[in-house]
Write an enzyme that holds these catalytic residues in place. Structure first.
Site, PDB file in Angstrom:
ATOM      1  N   ASP A   1       0.476  -8.354   2.959  1.00 18.81           N
ATOM      2  CA  ASP A   1      -0.915  -8.309   3.397  1.00 18.81           C
ATOM      3  C   ASP A   1      -1.699  -9.291   2.532  1.00 18.81           C
ATOM      4  O   ASP A   1      -2.007  -9.001   1.386  1.00 18.81           O
ATOM      5  CB  ASP A   1      -1.445  -6.885   3.247  1.00 18.81           C
ATOM      6  CG  ASP A   1      -2.897  -6.736   3.664  1.00 18.81           C
ATOM      7  OD1 ASP A   1      -3.521  -7.752   4.034  1.00 18.81           O
ATOM      8  OD2 ASP A   1      -3.416  -5.608   3.610  1.00 18.81           O
TER       9      ASP A   1
ATOM     10  N   ASP B   1      -3.342   1.064   9.992  1.00 19.31           N
ATOM     11  CA  ASP B   1      -4.214   0.133  10.704  1.00 19.31           C
ATOM     12  C   ASP B   1      -3.563  -1.255  10.818  1.00 19.31           C
ATOM     13  O   ASP B   1      -4.124  -2.152  11.443  1.00 19.31           O
ATOM     14  CB  ASP B   1      -5.601   0.035  10.064  1.00 19.31           C
ATOM     15  CG  ASP B   1      -5.567  -0.164   8.556  1.00 19.31           C
ATOM     16  OD1 ASP B   1      -4.467  -0.180   7.975  1.00 19.31           O
ATOM     17  OD2 ASP B   1      -6.646  -0.298   7.950  1.00 19.31           O
TER      18      ASP B   1
ATOM     19  N   GLU C   1       0.831  -1.215   0.000  1.00 17.48           N
ATOM     20  CA  GLU C   1       0.000   0.000   0.000  1.00 17.48           C
ATOM     21  C   GLU C   1       0.860   1.257   0.000  1.00 17.48           C
ATOM     22  O   GLU C   1       0.693   2.156   0.822  1.00 17.48           O
ATOM     23  CB  GLU C   1      -0.959   0.020   1.201  1.00 17.48           C
ATOM     24  CG  GLU C   1      -2.135  -0.932   1.062  1.00 17.48           C
ATOM     25  CD  GLU C   1      -3.195  -0.689   2.122  1.00 17.48           C
ATOM     26  OE1 GLU C   1      -4.083   0.172   1.896  1.00 17.48           O
ATOM     27  OE2 GLU C   1      -3.132  -1.349   3.173  1.00 17.48           O
TER      28      GLU C   1
ATOM     29  N   ASN D   1      -4.706 -10.381   3.359  1.00 18.08           N
ATOM     30  CA  ASN D   1      -6.137 -10.151   3.568  1.00 18.08           C
ATOM     31  C   ASN D   1      -6.886 -11.456   3.840  1.00 18.08           C
ATOM     32  O   ASN D   1      -8.026 -11.646   3.410  1.00 18.08           O
ATOM     33  CB  ASN D   1      -6.748  -9.404   2.375  1.00 18.08           C
ATOM     34  CG  ASN D   1      -6.672  -7.895   2.556  1.00 18.08           C
ATOM     35  OD1 ASN D   1      -7.042  -7.364   3.599  1.00 18.08           O
ATOM     36  ND2 ASN D   1      -6.179  -7.211   1.536  1.00 18.08           N
TER      37      ASN D   1
ATOM     38  N   TYR E   1       0.421  -7.940  -2.079  1.00 19.25           N
ATOM     39  CA  TYR E   1      -0.740  -7.296  -1.472  1.00 19.25           C
ATOM     40  C   TYR E   1      -1.984  -7.889  -2.116  1.00 19.25           C
ATOM     41  O   TYR E   1      -2.376  -7.503  -3.208  1.00 19.25           O
ATOM     42  CB  TYR E   1      -0.656  -5.785  -1.684  1.00 19.25           C
ATOM     43  CG  TYR E   1      -1.829  -4.983  -1.192  1.00 19.25           C
ATOM     44  CD1 TYR E   1      -2.560  -5.365  -0.071  1.00 19.25           C
ATOM     45  CD2 TYR E   1      -2.199  -3.812  -1.843  1.00 19.25           C
ATOM     46  CE1 TYR E   1      -3.631  -4.619   0.378  1.00 19.25           C
ATOM     47  CE2 TYR E   1      -3.264  -3.045  -1.405  1.00 19.25           C
ATOM     48  CZ  TYR E   1      -3.979  -3.453  -0.291  1.00 19.25           C
ATOM     49  OH  TYR E   1      -5.054  -2.693   0.143  1.00 19.25           O
TER      50      TYR E   1
END
Length: 230
Positions: A117, A217, A5, A119, A76
């Site tokens: 990440d 976050d 990101e 997810n 990602y």
């Protein structure tokens, strides 16, 4: 160090500042929500942006390279937005592409690290409140099965080498005091093939990095390896 990101183009990434600090840099940037990079104290070679699988991919979510004799991938995985949407279908297709990349370009008996990440919270130990998050894009059985297929290919979850109970979590929603209540999930992972995982002496989450003014976050996932030359 695997970054995701970035939210900046290659031209706007602070390459020179990082190089001045002693890092070698590989970056696949993009304005918006995407962009991935790898920083290494050791020289970097064989940099490839994207999975090179012939599929149209307008989003900068994958970069691979070699450093210290290890193939490193920063990735990602798409979030998926909501189960049943086109973005959900795209997430499942992207994870299937990643599995095909492993079958086509990598070997489980060679040192490889996938960091980023994903997810995906692989099981209920990775969710502080499993019932609250049940069947969401982060915990749905379809993405958990896709994650299990990556592990079955020959990857080791480095956190689970050292932590067997619930947590540690790496992401907390900004909303509803998620961090203060520790309503977190573990969706960021460092996955290693067996030769590299065998040298992993520690792994964890730098939770304190989630504190402070205007934090991400996410908190960084860390792993330490007794790898020759690293």
């Amino acid at each position: 160090m695997c970054l995701q990101e970035l939210k900046v183009s290659d031209a706007d990434f602070p390459r020179e500042d990082l190089e001045a600090l002693g890092y070698h840099v590989a970056v696949h940037g993009q304005k918006g929500w995407n962009g991935v990079a790898v920083l290494s104290r050791a020289p970097i070679e064989d940099v490839v942006a994207g999975m090179s699988d012939g599929e149209e991919d307008p989003e900068a979510r994958f970069i691979e390279l070699r450093t210290s004799g290890i193939r490193v991938v920063s990735l990602y995985v798409p979030n998926g937005q909501a189960v049943g949407t086109e973005k959900w279908a795209w997430k499942l297709r992207w994870m299937a592409r990643l599995e095909r990349w492993l079958n086509r370009k990598a070997r489980p008996d060679e040192p490889l690290l996938l960091g980023g990440d994903f997810n995906v919270a692989p099981d209920d130990r990775d969710v502080a409140r499993p019932e609250q998050w049940r069947d969401t894009v982060l915990t749905h059985e379809e993405v958990r099965e896709a994650f299990r297929r990556l592990i079955a290919w020959g990857l080791v979850d480095t956190i689970r080498l050292h932590h067997h109970d619930a947590g540690p979590f790496s992401w907390w929603d900004y909303r509803m005091l998620g961090f203060a209540k520790n309503n977190g999930l573990r969706i960021d992972h460092l996955l290693a093939t067996a030769p590299l995982a065998a040298t992993c002496r520690a792994a964890g989450v730098a939770r304190d990095e989630r504190k402070g003014k205007l934090p991400s976050d996410h908190a960084p996932v860390t792993a330490e390896f007794d790898w020759p030359g690293s």
